[in-house]
Scaffold this active site. Structure first.
Site, PDB file in Angstrom:
ATOM      1  N   HIS A  72       0.841  -1.203   0.000  1.00  0.00           N
ATOM      2  CA  HIS A  72       0.000   0.000   0.000  1.00  0.00           C
ATOM      3  C   HIS A  72       0.867   1.241   0.000  1.00  0.00           C
ATOM      4  O   HIS A  72       2.066   1.173   0.300  1.00  0.00           O
ATOM      5  CB  HIS A  72      -0.873   0.009   1.265  1.00  0.00           C
ATOM      6  CG  HIS A  72      -0.049   0.166   2.508  1.00  0.00           C
ATOM      7  ND1 HIS A  72       0.497  -0.919   3.166  1.00  0.00           N
ATOM      8  CD2 HIS A  72       0.378   1.264   3.172  1.00  0.00           C
ATOM      9  CE1 HIS A  72       1.199  -0.489   4.188  1.00  0.00           C
ATOM     10  NE2 HIS A  72       1.158   0.829   4.222  1.00  0.00           N
ATOM     11  N   THR A  74       0.673   4.613   2.078  1.00  0.00           N
ATOM     12  CA  THR A  74      -0.009   5.315   3.177  1.00  0.00           C
ATOM     13  C   THR A  74      -0.231   6.785   2.801  1.00  0.00           C
ATOM     14  O   THR A  74       0.679   7.435   2.297  1.00  0.00           O
ATOM     15  CB  THR A  74       0.860   5.276   4.457  1.00  0.00           C
ATOM     16  OG1 THR A  74       1.153   3.923   4.786  1.00  0.00           O
ATOM     17  CG2 THR A  74       0.160   5.955   5.631  1.00  0.00           C
ATOM     18  N   HIS A 152       5.285   6.472  -0.900  1.00  0.00           N
ATOM     19  CA  HIS A 152       6.049   5.252  -1.170  1.00  0.00           C
ATOM     20  C   HIS A 152       5.189   4.017  -0.930  1.00  0.00           C
ATOM     21  O   HIS A 152       4.133   4.097  -0.303  1.00  0.00           O
ATOM     22  CB  HIS A 152       7.247   5.190  -0.219  1.00  0.00           C
ATOM     23  CG  HIS A 152       6.796   4.969   1.194  1.00  0.00           C
ATOM     24  ND1 HIS A 152       6.341   6.000   1.988  1.00  0.00           N
ATOM     25  CD2 HIS A 152       6.649   3.830   1.925  1.00  0.00           C
ATOM     26  CE1 HIS A 152       5.957   5.515   3.151  1.00  0.00           C
ATOM     27  NE2 HIS A 152       6.116   4.194   3.146  1.00  0.00           N
ATOM     28  N   THR A 154       6.149   0.482   0.928  1.00  0.00           N
ATOM     29  CA  THR A 154       7.175  -0.295   1.634  1.00  0.00           C
ATOM     30  C   THR A 154       7.206  -1.703   1.059  1.00  0.00           C
ATOM     31  O   THR A 154       6.180  -2.378   1.001  1.00  0.00           O
ATOM     32  CB  THR A 154       6.864  -0.370   3.147  1.00  0.00           C
ATOM     33  OG1 THR A 154       6.920   0.944   3.693  1.00  0.00           O
ATOM     34  CG2 THR A 154       7.861  -1.260   3.878  1.00  0.00           C
TER      35      THR A 154
END
Ligand code: ACK
Length: 220
Positions: A72, A74, A152, A154
């Protein structure tokens, strides 16, 4: 009220469609493999990890980084309402209206540090409407970075490292870019590899990876 607070998620963000998550993980593994085989990387391997090396002086970066759950990007970390501005964010009209909507995330680079491996997301104007205006300043109050610099996905964290670190690492890249640092290492076919010091590496893609993703809250 307690009920309202309970309804706030751990975080809001865009969640990659399964097929595209698998594709991104594959690209990430390829990036790590290429990096681990590179002479310039191997020369500075001790800055990256103290793990035992293979006979060719290489390290298994895939083992160094562990997956941190569903892929995902965020937007707002709410901590179930405990984080600053969580409620105000959840109540924004654009947030409410965007729930369940699918958008295409533009992945423009992969990056790796001793702590994290991640994908940089280049947010569109429309996606930036969901971006908290203080996301960058919260981490780097003294650096003027464009909104969305922290965006971003992760892809993995070293042992003992929390996911929040990936965005912090990306902001460090952004800061160094702004200062004009970063050395071109070599072309890798799908992009150009840059080194920012000897323990920060970024592959800027010549063509964005496009990842459809749905905006939603994550309740854990
Ligand atoms: O990898 P991430 O973006 O980093 O996704 C996870 C998600 O929330 C659940 O932990 C991110 N996260 C954790 N703490 C924070 C924070 N203080 N600010 C922004 N994002 C955070 C973490």
């Amino acid at each position: 009220s307690a009920l309202e607070a309970a309804a706030l998620p751990l975080f809001f963000g865009w969640f990659l469609a399964h097929k595209h998550a698998l594709e991104l993980e594959k690209r990430s593994r390829e990036f790590l493999k290429t990096l681990s085989q590179l002479d310039q990387f191997k020369q500075h391997i001790s800055q990256f990890t103290s793990e035992e090396l293979g006979s060719q002086g290489e390290v298994d970066l895939e083992k160094h980084f562990q997956s941190r759950g569903v892929l995902h990007c965020t937007t707002k970390f709410c901590d179930f309402g405990k984080a600053d501005g969580a409620k105000a964010y959840a109540e924004k009209e654009v947030v409410r209206e965007s729930m369940g909507c699918v958008t295409v995330l533009q992945i423009s680079a992969f990056f790796a540090t001793p702590r994290t491996v991640g994908a940089r997301v280049a947010l569109t104007e429309e996606q930036l409407r969901l971006w908290p205006p203080d996301a960058e300043k919260e981490v780097m109050p003294d650096v003027d970075l464009p909104l969305g610099s922290r965006a971003h996905v992760t892809l993995g964290c070293a042992e003992g490292v929390e996911g929040v670190q990936t965005g912090i690492d990306l902001l460090e890249f952004a800061k160094l870019e702004k200062e004009g640092s970063g050395d071109k290492v070599q072309d890798l076919g799908d992009g150009t590899l840059y080194s920012y010091g000897n323990d920060m590496w970024m592959l800027r893609l010549s063509r964005n990876v496009e990842a459809p993703a749905m905006f939603s809250g994550f309740y854990g």
